[in-house]
Design an enzyme around this catalytic site. Structure first.
Site, mmCIF file in Angstrom:
data_model
loop_
_atom_site.group_PDB
_atom_site.id
_atom_site.type_symbol
_atom_site.label_atom_id
_atom_site.label_comp_id
_atom_site.label_asym_id
_atom_site.label_seq_id
_atom_site.Cartn_x
_atom_site.Cartn_y
_atom_site.Cartn_z
ATOM 1 N N LYS A 200 15.107 21.423 28.713
ATOM 2 C CA LYS A 200 14.488 21.054 29.982
ATOM 3 C C LYS A 200 13.232 20.252 29.706
ATOM 4 C CE LYS A 200 12.783 22.824 34.359
ATOM 5 N NZ LYS A 200 12.583 23.998 35.205
ATOM 6 N N LYS A 252 18.557 19.174 31.346
ATOM 7 C CA LYS A 252 17.915 18.825 32.609
ATOM 8 C C LYS A 252 16.659 18.019 32.346
ATOM 9 C CE LYS A 252 15.729 21.070 36.470
ATOM 10 N NZ LYS A 252 15.203 22.296 36.967
ATOM 11 N N SER A 278 16.494 16.484 41.642
ATOM 12 C CA SER A 278 16.005 15.955 42.919
ATOM 13 C C SER A 278 15.684 14.470 42.871
ATOM 14 C CB SER A 278 14.781 16.751 43.372
ATOM 15 O OG SER A 278 13.747 16.682 42.405
HETATM 16 C C1 PBG Z 1 11.538 25.322 37.801
HETATM 17 C C2 PBG Z 1 12.531 24.318 38.259
HETATM 18 C C3 PBG Z 1 12.308 22.961 38.564
HETATM 19 C C4 PBG Z 1 13.538 22.443 38.963
HETATM 20 C C5 PBG Z 1 14.458 23.456 38.902
HETATM 21 N N1 PBG Z 1 13.833 24.610 38.440
HETATM 22 C C6 PBG Z 1 11.086 22.170 38.662
HETATM 23 C C7 PBG Z 1 10.142 22.022 37.579
HETATM 24 O O1 PBG Z 1 10.361 22.409 36.433
HETATM 25 O O2 PBG Z 1 9.091 21.485 37.904
HETATM 26 C C8 PBG Z 1 13.761 21.025 39.363
HETATM 27 C C9 PBG Z 1 15.007 20.736 40.102
HETATM 28 C C10 PBG Z 1 15.040 19.392 40.705
HETATM 29 O O3 PBG Z 1 14.133 18.570 40.513
HETATM 30 O O4 PBG Z 1 16.026 19.126 41.404
HETATM 31 N N2 PBG Z 1 11.856 26.607 38.199
#
Ligand code: PBG
Length: 332
Positions: A200, A252, A278
């Site tokens: 991630k 991700k 997103s």
């Molecule tokens: C953190 C989390 C995030 C997303 C999913 N789980 C955001 C981050 O790490 O700031 C992002 C998902 C998306 O952008 O669609 N729990």
């Protein structure tokens, strides 16, 4: 006109008609590959549209239940729940509270659908902490890895007690998968699976999500999420998670990291998921709104790219719509 040598090999032959293209397609997307991320917000009576993600809402408990039923109807592979609590605190207590919004939403979803659709939940503190970080802070304001692990263990138990099928630890704390596995097993939840957000990255493409979960984060997550410059490190993280008991691993964001997805797919022997996040969603929606892009074609091409790069499972805000498009799409 000059004489040209006539090609003997003509790859275009197999592209001549939709039916031929369909016959020789190397990859395909099926509804079962798709998982719908959903936001459930505490204390609202009507779904609230998310401005940064046109077409996506923060659900009430009731509308979430209906959306879960609709997802099952569409034949998708699962749902991934996120909670948006009314109150936040430094420890993110709402995450472990059996009456916290995410745990209630899990129980609602399972009551609605039983085992017919895997109900997954985000296992992370960021929606619940007032500082917005994925873990708790130490005296100097740094994210404290090991203190956070203890809370993830508690959160995993709470989600499992609520009936979740799959937990998705997404906080990028070292050792989180092992701790979550042990906590689940100690509580006789051996059947609950772990979808580890393994690779991630600290990404600007999460921008629109921050509004979706009313994030209170200031600053960034670069001390725990990965540096976008690193691919080998993503593979290393995935291998560590498999070693610790991850049942599935995830890469991700998605589209900007397809190389990492391919590398992870080749390195592990568990199913690999990718999150069409997103920012990837909202860029297409915004361009389509302006008439700059063919929305449906862009959606299907994005999902196909994930499959081509090796994804077994794709989390996407388009999951349900795409499942419907797919049933009529082969003629394109
Ligand atoms: C953190 C989390 C995030 C997303 C999913 N789980 C955001 C981050 O790490 O700031 C992002 C998902 C998306 O952008 O669609 N729990």
């Amino acid at each position: 006109m000059t004489e040209v040598e006539r090609p003997v090999v003509r790859p275009r032959r197999l592209r001549a008609t939709p039916a031929l293209r369909r016959l020789v397609a190397e990859t395909s997307v099926e509804p079962r590959h798709l998982v719908l991320p959903m936001f459930v917000r505490e204390g609202i009576t009507e779904p609230v549209p998310i401005g940064s993600m046109p077409g996506v809402v923060q659900h009430t408990r009731d509308s979430a239940r209906r959306a879960v039923a609709e997802a099952a109807q569409a034949g998708i592979g699962g749902v991934m729940l996120f909670g948006v609590p009314e109150r936040k605190d430094p420890l993110g207590s709402g995450a472990c509270d059996p009456n916290g919004i995410l745990n209630l939403a899990i129980a609602d979803a399972v009551a609605e659908i039983g085992d017919a659709l895997p109900v997954m939940a985000d296992l992370c503190l960021d929606e619940f902490t007032d500082h917005g970080h994925c873990g708790v802070l130490d005296a100097r304001g740094r994210v404290d890895n090991d203190a956070t692990l203890a809370l993830y263990a508690e959160m995993a138990r709470a989600q499992a007690d609520a009936g979740v099928h799959v937990v998705g630890p997404s906080g990028m704390m070292d050792g989180q998968v092992a701790v979550v596995r042990a906590a689940l097993d100690d509580a006789s939840h051996e059947d609950v699976a772990i979808l580890a957000y393994s690779a991630k990255y600290a990404s600007a493409f999460y921008g629109p999500f921050r509004e979706a979960v009313a994030s209170s984060l200031e600053g960034d997550r670069r001390t725990y999420q990965q540096d976008p410059a690193n691919a080998l490190e993503g593979v290393r993280e995935a291998l560590l998670d498999v070693e610790q008991g991850a049942d599935l691993v995830m890469v991700k964001p998605g589209l900007p990291y397809l190389d990492v997805l391919r590398a992870v797919r080749e390195a592990v022997d568990v199913p690999v998921a990718a999150y069409n996040i997103s920012g990837e969603y909202s860029m297409v929606e915004a361009a389509a709104e302006r008439g700059w892009i063919d929305r449906e074609a862009a959606i299907l091409e994005s999902l196909t790219a994930f499959r081509r790069a090796g994804a077994d499972v794709i989390l996407s805000y388009w999951a349900v719509e795409a499942a419907r498009l797919l049933s009529s799409s082969w003629r394109r």
